[in-house]
Design a protein around this motif. Structure first.
Motif, PDB file in Angstrom:
ATOM      1  N   UNK A  99       0.813  -1.217   0.000  1.00  0.00           N
ATOM      2  CA  UNK A  99       0.000   0.000   0.000  1.00  0.00           C
ATOM      3  C   UNK A  99       0.844   1.264   0.000  1.00  0.00           C
ATOM      4  N   UNK A 100       1.932   1.255   0.792  1.00  0.00           N
ATOM      5  CA  UNK A 100       2.735   2.486   0.832  1.00  0.00           C
ATOM      6  C   UNK A 100       3.458   2.695  -0.504  1.00  0.00           C
ATOM      7  N   UNK A 101       3.864   1.596  -1.141  1.00  0.00           N
ATOM      8  CA  UNK A 101       4.512   1.733  -2.461  1.00  0.00           C
ATOM      9  C   UNK A 101       3.501   2.201  -3.516  1.00  0.00           C
ATOM     10  N   UNK A 102       2.288   1.704  -3.376  1.00  0.00           N
ATOM     11  CA  UNK A 102       1.223   2.067  -4.326  1.00  0.00           C
ATOM     12  C   UNK A 102       0.991   3.581  -4.311  1.00  0.00           C
ATOM     13  N   UNK A 103       0.930   4.140  -3.120  1.00  0.00           N
ATOM     14  CA  UNK A 103       0.683   5.584  -3.017  1.00  0.00           C
ATOM     15  C   UNK A 103       1.907   6.391  -3.470  1.00  0.00           C
ATOM     16  N   UNK A 104       3.094   5.884  -3.119  1.00  0.00           N
ATOM     17  CA  UNK A 104       4.332   6.551  -3.562  1.00  0.00           C
ATOM     18  C   UNK A 104       4.341   6.611  -5.099  1.00  0.00           C
TER      19      UNK A 104
ATOM     20  N   UNK B 208     -12.285  17.108  -5.075  1.00  0.00           N
ATOM     21  CA  UNK B 208     -12.883  15.915  -4.449  1.00  0.00           C
ATOM     22  C   UNK B 208     -11.841  14.810  -4.298  1.00  0.00           C
ATOM     23  N   UNK B 209     -10.938  14.734  -5.267  1.00  0.00           N
ATOM     24  CA  UNK B 209      -9.882  13.706  -5.198  1.00  0.00           C
ATOM     25  C   UNK B 209      -9.067  13.911  -3.920  1.00  0.00           C
ATOM     26  N   UNK B 210      -8.678  15.171  -3.685  1.00  0.00           N
ATOM     27  CA  UNK B 210      -7.866  15.481  -2.498  1.00  0.00           C
ATOM     28  C   UNK B 210      -8.644  15.175  -1.219  1.00  0.00           C
ATOM     29  N   UNK B 211      -9.925  15.563  -1.196  1.00  0.00           N
ATOM     30  CA  UNK B 211     -10.745  15.303   0.002  1.00  0.00           C
ATOM     31  C   UNK B 211     -10.753  13.812   0.330  1.00  0.00           C
ATOM     32  N   UNK B 212     -10.925  12.988  -0.697  1.00  0.00           N
ATOM     33  CA  UNK B 212     -11.025  11.535  -0.463  1.00  0.00           C
ATOM     34  C   UNK B 212      -9.657  10.941  -0.084  1.00  0.00           C
ATOM     35  N   UNK B 213      -8.585  11.464  -0.677  1.00  0.00           N
ATOM     36  CA  UNK B 213      -7.236  11.008  -0.280  1.00  0.00           C
ATOM     37  C   UNK B 213      -7.070  11.230   1.232  1.00  0.00           C
ATOM     38  N   UNK B 214      -7.478  12.404   1.687  1.00  0.00           N
ATOM     39  CA  UNK B 214      -7.342  12.725   3.124  1.00  0.00           C
ATOM     40  C   UNK B 214      -8.178  11.779   3.977  1.00  0.00           C
ATOM     41  N   UNK B 215      -9.353  11.427   3.481  1.00  0.00           N
ATOM     42  CA  UNK B 215     -10.230  10.488   4.213  1.00  0.00           C
ATOM     43  C   UNK B 215      -9.562   9.112   4.329  1.00  0.00           C
ATOM     44  N   UNK B 216      -8.897   8.712   3.254  1.00  0.00           N
ATOM     45  CA  UNK B 216      -8.246   7.389   3.251  1.00  0.00           C
ATOM     46  C   UNK B 216      -7.101   7.379   4.272  1.00  0.00           C
ATOM     47  N   UNK B 217      -6.357   8.480   4.308  1.00  0.00           N
ATOM     48  CA  UNK B 217      -5.254   8.585   5.276  1.00  0.00           C
ATOM     49  C   UNK B 217      -5.822   8.557   6.706  1.00  0.00           C
ATOM     50  N   UNK B 218      -6.937   9.236   6.881  1.00  0.00           N
ATOM     51  CA  UNK B 218      -7.599   9.272   8.195  1.00  0.00           C
ATOM     52  C   UNK B 218      -8.035   7.857   8.607  1.00  0.00           C
TER      53      UNK B 218
ATOM     54  N   UNK C 147      -6.815   2.764  12.041  1.00  0.00           N
ATOM     55  CA  UNK C 147      -6.466   1.336  12.043  1.00  0.00           C
ATOM     56  C   UNK C 147      -7.089   0.519  10.921  1.00  0.00           C
ATOM     57  N   UNK C 148      -7.682   1.191   9.917  1.00  0.00           N
ATOM     58  CA  UNK C 148      -8.268   0.440   8.785  1.00  0.00           C
ATOM     59  C   UNK C 148      -7.344   0.574   7.574  1.00  0.00           C
ATOM     60  N   UNK C 149      -6.879  -0.548   7.092  1.00  0.00           N
ATOM     61  CA  UNK C 149      -5.872  -0.524   6.025  1.00  0.00           C
ATOM     62  C   UNK C 149      -6.514  -0.291   4.658  1.00  0.00           C
ATOM     63  N   UNK C 150      -6.405   0.950   4.169  1.00  0.00           N
ATOM     64  CA  UNK C 150      -6.918   1.306   2.845  1.00  0.00           C
ATOM     65  C   UNK C 150      -5.884   2.221   2.189  1.00  0.00           C
TER      66      UNK C 150
ATOM     67  N   UNK D 117     -11.174  10.136 -10.501  1.00  0.00           N
ATOM     68  CA  UNK D 117     -11.715   9.056  -9.668  1.00  0.00           C
ATOM     69  C   UNK D 117     -10.628   8.274  -8.933  1.00  0.00           C
ATOM     70  N   UNK D 118     -11.019   7.731  -7.784  1.00  0.00           N
ATOM     71  CA  UNK D 118     -10.031   7.066  -6.928  1.00  0.00           C
ATOM     72  C   UNK D 118     -10.244   5.567  -6.925  1.00  0.00           C
ATOM     73  N   UNK D 119      -9.148   4.837  -7.051  1.00  0.00           N
ATOM     74  CA  UNK D 119      -9.190   3.391  -6.834  1.00  0.00           C
ATOM     75  C   UNK D 119      -8.704   3.175  -5.405  1.00  0.00           C
ATOM     76  N   UNK D 120      -9.616   2.730  -4.553  1.00  0.00           N
ATOM     77  CA  UNK D 120      -9.230   2.451  -3.162  1.00  0.00           C
ATOM     78  C   UNK D 120      -8.917   0.954  -3.079  1.00  0.00           C
TER      79      UNK D 120
END
Ligand code: PMV
Length: 341
Positions: free
Chosen positions: A246-251, A273-283, A288-291, A300-303
């Motif tokens: 996951x960390x490599x994917x985001x990098x 909206x992309x940025x808002x959702x990125x922040x939600x995923x980090x949150x 403790x939820x791995x996304x 659009x975001x691929x989670x």
């Protein structure tokens, strides 16, 4: 006019999501990339491609049924041009001397040109369909080369099943750049939840975007840093380390979009909206939820998550105002034939 249909083939071409991305072409005509890339086929994002071979070679037609649309629309523009160009290329590749008429029906079950690999899903199905219509026996490797030559290079990764590696190849050797499955689709129970934030078609196609990649001052650095990232990605996959993956994917996603935003002219595929959702995923991760997220040429975001966390993550994002729709995908098979008449 003679409309006699000689043969009909129906195929299904899957979309794919890249974990290591393809951006930039070292040879535009041969659709050769600068780097290897790696992807997963998406089980629930696909195009049904029906191809009729006609006796009358004057007929070259394309009909498209868009996501949620009830009827086919005849295309007379760029999409038809691309199909005809690819058909001529395929004939040459398959060493066919006779010309035929062609009628293609494309029915897509997800938004087109919005960063979900619609071209890859269509052209993988079209490549397989043409080879089947002309009764040519070619290897999966060669079929992936043919799909690559459609111009949507990543279509080659939608040919084999599951988790697929696209080798960049050597020099200008046309056949050395191909795609191969490196893990079957049931190797790892990953989920790609496509969070649809908007249905707008992208303003700049990947095709023209690839041409500008080298103009980014960050492009050279991206290629350099990919060597290490690819090594680590292979390791994460072989030991199924989701956190490392996951960390490599985001990098990798940020590396791709940094190049896009700094090339000339710059490409900004992300929206607010992309940025808002990125922040939600980090949150979510902090809770403790791995996304993890990845993004192609669109807002659009691929989670990406593991199957065990799918329901709670789905529930969380289905209540967000930015998210219009969610398409849940599992690792999928590659392109396949549905019917031949
Ligand atoms: O294959 P193309 O020309 O549609 O380009 C795909 C580009 C990205 O989706 C941004 C990255 C990738 O590897 O899929």
């Amino acid at each position: 006019m003679n409309y006699r249909i000689l043969k009909t083939v129906k195929t299904k071409g899957q979309a794919n999501i890249a974990f290591i991305k393809y951006w930039g072409q070292r040879n535009k005509n041969l659709v050769l990339p600068y780097n290897d890339s790696f992807s997963m086929n998406l089980s629930n994002c696909y195009t049904l491609v029906t191809i009729q071979l006609l006796e009358n070679k004057e007929i070259k037609e394309l009909f498209i049924k868009d996501w949620k649309s009830k009827r086919y629309k005849k295309d007379k523009g760029k999409a038809l041009e691309k199909v005809v160009r690819f058909y001529q290329r395929a004939k040459k590749f398959l060493k066919l001397d006779r010309d035929y008429g062609l009628r293609v029906y494309s029915e897509i079950n997800f938004p087109r040109q919005a960063g979900i690999a619609s071209s890859a899903s269509f052209f993988s199905g079209l490549a397989l369909g043409l080879v089947t219509l002309f009764e040519k026996k070619i290897s999966e490797r060669d079929l992936s080369v043919l799909a690559r030559l459609s111009g949507s290079g990543s279509a080659c990764r939608s040919i084999p099943d599951g988790f697929v590696w696209w080798f960049k190849g050597k020099g200008d050797d046309i056949g050395s750049s191909y795609a191969k499955s490196i893990f079957p689709f049931d190797y790892w129970d990953l989920v790609d939840m496509v969070l649809i934030l908007g249905f707008k078609k992208k303003e700049t196609t990947s095709q023209s975007g690839h041409q500008g990649a080298v103009s980014s001052p960050l492009f050279k650095y991206r290629l350099l840093s990919l060597q290490e990232r690819i090594k680590k990605m292979k390791k994460a996959f072989s030991i199924k380390d989701f956190f490392l993956f996951g960390s490599l994917l985001e990098e990798e996603t940020v590396s791709l979009h940094s190049v896009m935003m700094t090339q000339r002219p710059p490409l900004y595929y992300w929206s607010g909206k992309t940025i808002e959702i990125i922040k939600e995923i980090i949150l979510l991760r902090q809770l403790g939820i791995a996304a993890y997220y990845t993004i192609d040429a669109g807002e659009n975001i691929h989670l990406i998550c593991q199957k065990k966390d799918k329901d709670k993550i789905y529930d969380y994002f289905s209540h967000k105002k930015e998210v219009k729709e969610i398409i849940v995908n599992y690792p999928g098979k590659g392109a396949r034939i549905l019917t031949i008449d």
